[in-house]
Design a protein around this motif. Sequence first.
Motif, PDB file in Angstrom:
ATOM      1  N   SER A  88       0.826  -1.199   0.000  1.00  0.00           N
ATOM      2  CA  SER A  88       0.000   0.000   0.000  1.00  0.00           C
ATOM      3  C   SER A  88       0.864   1.253   0.000  1.00  0.00           C
ATOM      4  CB  SER A  88      -0.928  -0.005   1.221  1.00  0.00           C
ATOM      5  OG  SER A  88      -1.527   1.262   1.381  1.00  0.00           O
ATOM      6  N   LEU A  89       0.777   1.991  -1.086  1.00  0.00           N
ATOM      7  CA  LEU A  89       1.464   3.279  -1.152  1.00  0.00           C
ATOM      8  C   LEU A  89       0.898   4.216  -0.097  1.00  0.00           C
ATOM      9  CD1 LEU A  89       3.217   5.453  -2.636  1.00  0.00           C
ATOM     10  CD2 LEU A  89       1.251   5.849  -4.113  1.00  0.00           C
ATOM     11  N   VAL A  90      -0.430   4.202   0.041  1.00  0.00           N
ATOM     12  CA  VAL A  90      -1.099   5.085   0.997  1.00  0.00           C
ATOM     13  C   VAL A  90      -0.604   4.800   2.413  1.00  0.00           C
ATOM     14  CG1 VAL A  90      -3.326   5.522   2.109  1.00  0.00           C
ATOM     15  CG2 VAL A  90      -3.168   5.476  -0.381  1.00  0.00           C
ATOM     16  N   ARG A  91      -0.561   3.526   2.739  1.00  0.00           N
ATOM     17  CA  ARG A  91      -0.142   3.132   4.087  1.00  0.00           C
ATOM     18  C   ARG A  91       1.298   3.576   4.364  1.00  0.00           C
ATOM     19  NH1 ARG A  91      -3.224   0.216   7.141  1.00  0.00           N
ATOM     20  NH2 ARG A  91      -2.350  -0.786   8.978  1.00  0.00           N
ATOM     21  N   GLY A  92       2.123   3.419   3.346  1.00  0.00           N
ATOM     22  CA  GLY A  92       3.519   3.843   3.487  1.00  0.00           C
ATOM     23  C   GLY A  92       3.621   5.328   3.779  1.00  0.00           C
ATOM     24  N   LEU A  93       2.765   6.119   3.148  1.00  0.00           N
ATOM     25  CA  LEU A  93       2.773   7.570   3.381  1.00  0.00           C
ATOM     26  C   LEU A  93       2.208   7.903   4.757  1.00  0.00           C
ATOM     27  CD1 LEU A  93       1.511   8.790  -0.147  1.00  0.00           C
ATOM     28  CD2 LEU A  93       3.874   8.747   0.697  1.00  0.00           C
ATOM     29  N   LEU A  94       1.114   7.203   5.119  1.00  0.00           N
ATOM     30  CA  LEU A  94       0.501   7.450   6.434  1.00  0.00           C
ATOM     31  C   LEU A  94       1.478   7.115   7.560  1.00  0.00           C
ATOM     32  CD1 LEU A  94      -3.069   5.920   5.826  1.00  0.00           C
ATOM     33  CD2 LEU A  94      -2.506   8.354   6.046  1.00  0.00           C
ATOM     34  N   GLU A  95       2.227   6.044   7.390  1.00  0.00           N
ATOM     35  CA  GLU A  95       3.182   5.628   8.434  1.00  0.00           C
ATOM     36  C   GLU A  95       4.296   6.658   8.615  1.00  0.00           C
ATOM     37  OE1 GLU A  95       4.195   1.811   6.923  1.00  0.00           O
ATOM     38  OE2 GLU A  95       2.556   0.789   7.999  1.00  0.00           O
ATOM     39  N   ARG A  96       4.469   7.527   7.622  1.00  0.00           N
ATOM     40  CA  ARG A  96       5.477   8.593   7.747  1.00  0.00           C
ATOM     41  C   ARG A  96       4.851   9.901   8.232  1.00  0.00           C
ATOM     42  NH1 ARG A  96       6.915   4.843   4.563  1.00  0.00           N
ATOM     43  NH2 ARG A  96       9.099   4.223   4.449  1.00  0.00           N
ATOM     44  N   GLY A  97       3.639   9.790   8.726  1.00  0.00           N
ATOM     45  CA  GLY A  97       3.001  10.955   9.341  1.00  0.00           C
ATOM     46  C   GLY A  97       2.396  11.933   8.359  1.00  0.00           C
ATOM     47  N   LEU A  98       2.181  11.487   7.132  1.00  0.00           N
ATOM     48  CA  LEU A  98       1.582  12.386   6.134  1.00  0.00           C
ATOM     49  C   LEU A  98       0.056  12.330   6.201  1.00  0.00           C
ATOM     50  CD1 LEU A  98       4.043  11.520   3.265  1.00  0.00           C
ATOM     51  CD2 LEU A  98       3.781  13.779   4.279  1.00  0.00           C
ATOM     52  N   ASP A  99      -0.543  13.437   5.879  1.00  0.00           N
ATOM     53  CA  ASP A  99      -2.009  13.561   5.842  1.00  0.00           C
ATOM     54  C   ASP A  99      -2.418  13.293   4.385  1.00  0.00           C
ATOM     55  OD1 ASP A  99      -4.623  14.200   6.309  1.00  0.00           O
ATOM     56  OD2 ASP A  99      -4.279  16.359   6.572  1.00  0.00           O
ATOM     57  N   VAL A 100      -3.096  12.149   4.147  1.00  0.00           N
ATOM     58  CA  VAL A 100      -3.298  11.697   2.760  1.00  0.00           C
ATOM     59  C   VAL A 100      -4.771  11.778   2.340  1.00  0.00           C
ATOM     60  CG1 VAL A 100      -2.961   9.789   1.127  1.00  0.00           C
ATOM     61  CG2 VAL A 100      -1.320  10.141   2.982  1.00  0.00           C
ATOM     62  N   TYR A 101      -4.991  12.383   1.191  1.00  0.00           N
ATOM     63  CA  TYR A 101      -6.320  12.446   0.571  1.00  0.00           C
ATOM     64  C   TYR A 101      -6.257  11.709  -0.769  1.00  0.00           C
ATOM     65  CZ  TYR A 101      -7.645  16.307   3.735  1.00  0.00           C
ATOM     66  OH  TYR A 101      -7.948  17.089   4.822  1.00  0.00           O
ATOM     67  N   LEU A 102      -7.393  11.176  -1.181  1.00  0.00           N
ATOM     68  CA  LEU A 102      -7.447  10.445  -2.458  1.00  0.00           C
ATOM     69  C   LEU A 102      -8.720  10.816  -3.227  1.00  0.00           C
ATOM     70  CD1 LEU A 102      -6.496   7.930  -4.291  1.00  0.00           C
ATOM     71  CD2 LEU A 102      -8.173   6.644  -2.962  1.00  0.00           C
ATOM     72  N   ILE A 103      -8.551  11.072  -4.525  1.00  0.00           N
ATOM     73  CA  ILE A 103      -9.730  11.315  -5.375  1.00  0.00           C
ATOM     74  C   ILE A 103     -10.166   9.999  -6.013  1.00  0.00           C
ATOM     75  CG2 ILE A 103     -10.627  12.499  -7.407  1.00  0.00           C
ATOM     76  CD1 ILE A 103      -8.492  14.650  -6.991  1.00  0.00           C
ATOM     77  N   ASP A 104     -11.400   9.624  -5.784  1.00  0.00           N
ATOM     78  CA  ASP A 104     -12.007   8.475  -6.468  1.00  0.00           C
ATOM     79  C   ASP A 104     -12.967   9.048  -7.509  1.00  0.00           C
ATOM     80  OD1 ASP A 104     -13.553   6.374  -7.304  1.00  0.00           O
ATOM     81  OD2 ASP A 104     -13.792   5.478  -5.316  1.00  0.00           O
ATOM     82  N   TRP A 105     -12.643   8.856  -8.777  1.00  0.00           N
ATOM     83  CA  TRP A 105     -13.458   9.475  -9.839  1.00  0.00           C
ATOM     84  C   TRP A 105     -14.796   8.764 -10.041  1.00  0.00           C
ATOM     85  CZ3 TRP A 105     -11.354  13.944 -10.991  1.00  0.00           C
ATOM     86  CH2 TRP A 105      -9.968  14.099 -11.034  1.00  0.00           C
ATOM     87  N   GLY A 106     -14.920   7.568  -9.497  1.00  0.00           N
ATOM     88  CA  GLY A 106     -16.183   6.834  -9.653  1.00  0.00           C
ATOM     89  C   GLY A 106     -16.305   6.184 -11.017  1.00  0.00           C
ATOM     90  N   TYR A 107     -17.533   5.789 -11.346  1.00  0.00           N
ATOM     91  CA  TYR A 107     -17.806   5.116 -12.619  1.00  0.00           C
ATOM     92  C   TYR A 107     -18.678   6.035 -13.484  1.00  0.00           C
ATOM     93  CZ  TYR A 107     -16.422   0.791 -10.207  1.00  0.00           C
ATOM     94  OH  TYR A 107     -15.736  -0.168  -9.505  1.00  0.00           O
ATOM     95  N   PRO A 108     -18.076   6.709 -14.461  1.00  0.00           N
ATOM     96  CA  PRO A 108     -18.889   7.584 -15.315  1.00  0.00           C
ATOM     97  C   PRO A 108     -19.952   6.785 -16.073  1.00  0.00           C
ATOM     98  CG  PRO A 108     -16.543   7.941 -15.699  1.00  0.00           C
ATOM     99  CD  PRO A 108     -16.665   6.718 -14.860  1.00  0.00           C
ATOM    100  N   ASP A 109     -21.100   7.395 -16.261  1.00  0.00           N
ATOM    101  CA  ASP A 109     -22.136   6.749 -17.077  1.00  0.00           C
ATOM    102  C   ASP A 109     -22.540   7.688 -18.214  1.00  0.00           C
ATOM    103  OD1 ASP A 109     -23.904   8.630 -16.051  1.00  0.00           O
ATOM    104  OD2 ASP A 109     -24.618   7.294 -14.468  1.00  0.00           O
TER     105      ASP A 109
END
Lengths: 353, 298
Positions: A88-109
């Motif tokens: 997990s890239l996210v987990r690796g960043l969180l473990e270094r004390g970073l505040d992580v946000y992620l954009i989920d674009w969803g499923y366009p219709d």
Amino acid sequence: MNPFSIDSAKALEEVAAFSRKLADGVQAVAGIGEVEVGCSAKDAVYSEDKLTLYRYKPLAPDAGFAPVLLCYALVNRPYMVDLQHDRSLVRGLLERGLDVYLIDWGYPDGADRFLEIDDYVNGYLDRCVEQVRKASGRDAINLLGVCQGGTFSLCYTALHPEKVSNLITMVTPVDFQTPENLLSKWARHIDVDRMVDVMGNISGELLNMTFLSLMPFRLTSQKYVALADIIDDSTQLENFIRMEKWIFDSPDQAGETFRQFIKWMFQENRLMQGTLELGGRRVDLSTIQCPVFNIYATQDHLVPPSASMPLESLVGTKDYSVFAFPGGHIGIYVSGRARQVPQAIGDWLAARG
Amino acid sequence: MSDRDPQAAWLDAWTATQRDMWQKFLSGNATAAPQPAPGLAQFMQFFGQPLPESSQDVTRKMMEFGEGYLGVAREFWKLVESAGGSGKGDTLQRELEALRSSFTQGFSKLYGGGPLGADMLAAWQRMGGPAAAGAGSQMPPWPALPALGLTRERQEAMERLGQAAMRYQQALGRYGEMLGRVSADAVERLSKRIARGAQSNEQIGSFRAMYDLWVDCGEQAFAAAAHGADFAKAQSEVNDALMELKTEQQKQVEDWARSLDLPTRTEMNTLLKRVNTLRRRLRELEEEVEQGRRKRGP
């Protein structure tokens, strides 16, 4: 000499062992149950249309840096960056004390078929950046773009430089017409106007077929035969199924965005030529003055290194760093060496305060 | 009564049958070569326990390619047998030619026309949906006749549809030929690798090693072709021809919908564009209002 050293006894042993593994494999896969993807806890903090912005819960004391906003590609699903605990890239960043946000674009219709790149970059992405800025109380944030999301992040940073303090691009194409880029060679011949006019949104299945057909023998046949090698290892088997789920979890692409991306990037190479315009403004990468960290994968068959490396000559910053990950487009997230990536990002950000 | 899991018992029986068939085949006592594991997929479909959703596709592919692999192993054994006793110069070359022929036939059977062709062409057919499925059977009865009278437009539309269907079929045929050449090149490369291995005393010791070698050769052959302009053109012609065919079909569907006063795709697109324009305009106005508010101060 005889090119083969296989006698009938050896052949029977091999075939019998394979048959046994195939039969065991059917049972083993059935016994694994539903695999889960996305391992880190997160909260939805903003949503709009199909988009959801997530903020991950911290795993370590705050390192004091500006938040990191992950901008994933429109192709496939963003849980690849947080696939499982040990990958997990996210987990690796969180473990270094970073505040992580992620954009989920969803499923366009079908209702999203006229969304343009401008809507994604100057619309959705900008509003997500605003949300993160507001929540953190900072004027500028760290932006981490992945693949096509990296291309969008470059455009965004060039158009809104005051809102990005550090830019990180991962496996991000910039020069779309290098000789190694097979996808580009195919895309340049397509009549994309007619394709989008007829199909509207472009189906995820079609994109998947295209990606798999870049290496058809390995990706559509050999890897399933090789599955027999790991059938006794439930952890590896589960990882395999999880990866398969991700590979074939392919959202459709908003038609107009697809048209523009193929035409402007692959066919006209506008980012490289400096001729791309979004929302009536020219995307000039030389206006990017913030520190840039460009991460590419040395064996990437989708975004070859030659497509990423020219970024150095295009951005205006004097603080440009590069990390060549020894692996492929997917291995950068899930291989044994993938832990190097959040480590490198964390160190790079720490050096810039 | 045994409490043995019926699924496990069936799989045991299937494995034993496979072993028995292969034993006879390898000893030369079989009346026919073992078939590539018939029944496993069907069994799972009808009698197997329901699989978790995320596992269904993996199981299907594992069985499909596992059965395919056993079929390949059968072809490999023919090569091994035909190479037995050979070893030098012309004899080895003759054997390799025989192996080459055997490979081509074997793989053609296995993949239904070519190792690449079947998968990729099937994908195009799926993408085309009904348009592709019906292509070729939609030729108008008199394509060369001039269109006259009240049904003139209808006849012209049918002619365009027929021409588009023909273009698509031709494009698909040319693409299939190109993929066939990739297969032939892959076999050629494999033959050379086998010959080179024999000359340098590097024997192939398992079916699996042979299969991996085949995959390597296949990828090399594919890469050699796929980077060329001809391949890209053939591929894009399939796409473009299919789009033309679908365009003609869509026109006919729209005519039909309009005649029944049903909404059409064109009308939907117009509405969606208007909504998008309105949304953009609204955002601009909101920003202007916000900027004005900021200028006025708190």
